[in-house]
Each structure stands twice: as C-alpha cells, then as structure tokens.
Scaffold this motif. Sequence first.
Motif, PDB file in Angstrom:
ATOM      1  N   VAL A  35       0.795  -1.294   0.146  1.00 41.55           N
ATOM      2  CA  VAL A  35      -0.126   0.110  -0.040  1.00 41.55           C
ATOM      3  C   VAL A  35       0.879   1.303  -0.079  1.00 41.55           C
ATOM      4  O   VAL A  35       1.723   1.225   0.930  1.00 41.55           O
ATOM      5  N   LEU A  36       0.589   2.286  -0.988  1.00 41.74           N
ATOM      6  CA  LEU A  36       1.648   3.286  -1.216  1.00 41.74           C
ATOM      7  C   LEU A  36       0.920   4.575  -1.054  1.00 41.74           C
ATOM      8  O   LEU A  36      -0.185   4.848  -1.755  1.00 41.74           O
ATOM      9  N   HIS A  37       1.328   5.468  -0.321  1.00 44.32           N
ATOM     10  CA  HIS A  37       0.637   6.587   0.016  1.00 44.32           C
ATOM     11  C   HIS A  37       0.844   7.644  -1.016  1.00 44.32           C
ATOM     12  O   HIS A  37       1.706   7.393  -1.855  1.00 44.32           O
ATOM     13  N   VAL A 104      -0.940  -4.444  -5.396  1.00 42.85           N
ATOM     14  CA  VAL A 104      -0.220  -2.994  -5.016  1.00 42.85           C
ATOM     15  C   VAL A 104      -1.496  -2.063  -5.034  1.00 42.85           C
ATOM     16  O   VAL A 104      -2.236  -1.736  -6.257  1.00 42.85           O
ATOM     17  N   VAL A 105      -1.723  -1.344  -3.796  1.00 42.64           N
ATOM     18  CA  VAL A 105      -2.739  -0.313  -4.028  1.00 42.64           C
ATOM     19  C   VAL A 105      -2.021   1.090  -3.696  1.00 42.64           C
ATOM     20  O   VAL A 105      -1.222   1.234  -2.648  1.00 42.64           O
ATOM     21  N   ILE A 123       3.201  -7.888 -11.304  1.00 44.88           N
ATOM     22  CA  ILE A 123       2.105  -7.512 -10.160  1.00 44.88           C
ATOM     23  C   ILE A 123       0.854  -8.360 -10.424  1.00 44.88           C
ATOM     24  O   ILE A 123       0.445  -8.163 -11.913  1.00 44.88           O
ATOM     25  N   ASP A 124       0.130  -8.628  -9.589  1.00 49.02           N
ATOM     26  CA  ASP A 124      -1.217  -9.532 -10.052  1.00 49.02           C
ATOM     27  C   ASP A 124      -2.386  -8.722 -10.210  1.00 49.02           C
ATOM     28  O   ASP A 124      -3.244  -9.007 -11.114  1.00 49.02           O
ATOM     29  N   ARG A 125      -2.376  -7.651  -9.392  1.00 50.04           N
ATOM     30  CA  ARG A 125      -3.620  -6.677  -9.142  1.00 50.04           C
ATOM     31  C   ARG A 125      -3.117  -5.432  -8.926  1.00 50.04           C
ATOM     32  O   ARG A 125      -2.563  -5.391  -7.816  1.00 50.04           O
ATOM     33  N   LEU A 126      -3.626  -4.228  -9.651  1.00 47.16           N
ATOM     34  CA  LEU A 126      -3.345  -2.880  -9.309  1.00 47.16           C
ATOM     35  C   LEU A 126      -4.681  -2.426  -9.062  1.00 47.16           C
ATOM     36  O   LEU A 126      -5.709  -2.299  -9.590  1.00 47.16           O
ATOM     37  N   ILE A 127      -4.554  -1.561  -7.607  1.00 49.57           N
ATOM     38  CA  ILE A 127      -5.722  -0.708  -7.397  1.00 49.57           C
ATOM     39  C   ILE A 127      -5.155   0.665  -7.049  1.00 49.57           C
ATOM     40  O   ILE A 127      -4.304   1.030  -6.270  1.00 49.57           O
ATOM     41  N   LEU A 128      -5.647   1.392  -8.031  1.00 51.43           N
ATOM     42  CA  LEU A 128      -5.390   3.016  -7.986  1.00 51.43           C
ATOM     43  C   LEU A 128      -6.389   3.945  -7.463  1.00 51.43           C
ATOM     44  O   LEU A 128      -7.444   4.045  -8.239  1.00 51.43           O
TER      45      LEU A 128
END
Length: 291
Positions: A35-37, A104-105, A123-128
């Motif tokens: 999780v990246l801010h 990765v969120v 990466i299997d899934r990206l949530i942006l």
Amino acid sequence: MVARAATSFAPSFGEFAMSAETSGSDSGRPPRCLVLHGLGGGPYEVAPLIDGLAAEGAILRAPTLPGHDGLGPVMPASRWQDWFDASLAELAGLNPGGNEPVVVVGFSTGATLALRLAAERRIDRLILLAPFLAIRYSGLVPLRPTSYLRRLSRVVPNLPRRPPAVRDSAVRRSLAGCDRFTTFSLAAAASALELIEDVVPRVPSIRTPTLILQGTLDTVVEPSNAAWLLAKLGSSAKRLEWLSRSDHLLALDRDRDRVMQLVLDASMGRGEFAGTDWSGPGADVFPDSIR
C-alpha cells in the motif's frame, strides 16, 4: 504487528510508519499487498484500507516513503527515484520468493509509483485511487508543468500546506492536525511530475488487471486523466469507478464505504473481480460534472 480495527480517520503517525509486515490472519495463503501513500502524506491517508485488508487476512506493507518520515514542520525535498527504490525494496521483502500473488494499492502519487512497479515487475492486481497523472487545471497553463515548477522551487522551495482535500467536514476537522508538515516541498512536487513523464509512455505495456477509483470532485489531480488511463492501459481486465461525492482523499471521504468494498473485493479477487471481466456499470461514462 496485527492491525487494529479502524476507529478513526486520522491515526497517529507511528502506527504504520515502520512498514512492518502486517497480517490479520495466520491461516491459509493470504494475499500480499503493498500500500503506497501520496505525495506529502503518509499511510494515514489510506489507514481504513490498511485496517480492512489486514482484517481480511492480507499480509501487507504500508511504508512511509523517503522524504515523508521527518518530524516536520518543513517538508523535506525528495525524489521519485528514492520513492521508487523504497517501493521496490518493500515489494521484494513482501514476496521474497517471487511466487506469491501480489496486489499493489496506490493512492495519488502512490498510484503513479504502482504503475511504474507494474511496468517492471510482475504484479497480479493494481488498485489505483485518484492516480496522479496531472495537477488539477494544469492544462489551462500553456507551459510544461515540470519545467516551471522546477524553476519555481529554486526560488520558493516550500509553500504553505493546503487544507485536507475532503468534502466530509467532520473528516476534514479530524485531519486538520494530522499532518506533521505545515509546508509542501515544490522540489518534491516537481519530481512527482517527472515520475508522471516517465510512467505515461509505459502505460500501454502494463497488462496487470487494474481497478481505478476517481472522485469527480477532486481538487488535487485532474479527474479526466482517469478515463485516459482506462483507455490506454494494456490490460484486458480493467475498470474505472467514478465516485460522485468525494474529493482527493478517497479512502476517507464521503464515498469511503464504497471505496472500502471495491478495494477489498478487488484485492481478494472476489465478487465482481473474481474473473477476467472487471467492467462495471458506468465505467465508460464520463461524468458531466468534470467535462
């Protein structure tokens, strides 16, 4: 450490600052989530999502990126290359064997970093959430934003920090005293724009299943670029969800319950995100409010 249940919108800075591996469950093979801010913020911007993922059993890391971990009150200058290197290190630590599914969120500049990661790593899934691809209304200025912001930063290195970008007044009051920094680094902002210039040409090569969440009331990033991102991503599994009541801080604003549901379902690969068709109702409808 085991994350607590979400009880407030403005947790103390120490809760997630060490980027320790966090799990809400020791059974089975829980998903691994990074999780990246956003720029100038911290994990508190997405704290409810961190808590929700941990409660679902996710093994996760939510680092405080370089240049965002000082005591304040002046925000230090920092570079996107350092944020990216730190993100790569966190990703490697989260999945040392490289064999586990990774989600990765990313929020705002964290979303831009997530795209950069997906261009280089599996990466299997990206949530942006509210991906930072342009400053709001910057298209009205007939100059390249990176150039003039970099020059301005040499003269005016810091600007006063703006109020939290949320429409929920109670949350805004709660967040008002949360930032350790009272200034915003223009050099760091210019570097974030340089990151965008690096990422944009890579977008068509990204084939990771991707969920994009964008508030139509965003006053920080240009909302229309979320539609551009949906169109240009190379993935066949992609979805854009418009949030009509929210500003930039999507995890904390008026649509936060919907954001939580979508992030958890996409991270766990369930419900609407169980297969390869991620399209949803209204995904391709461009809201009149931001035309």
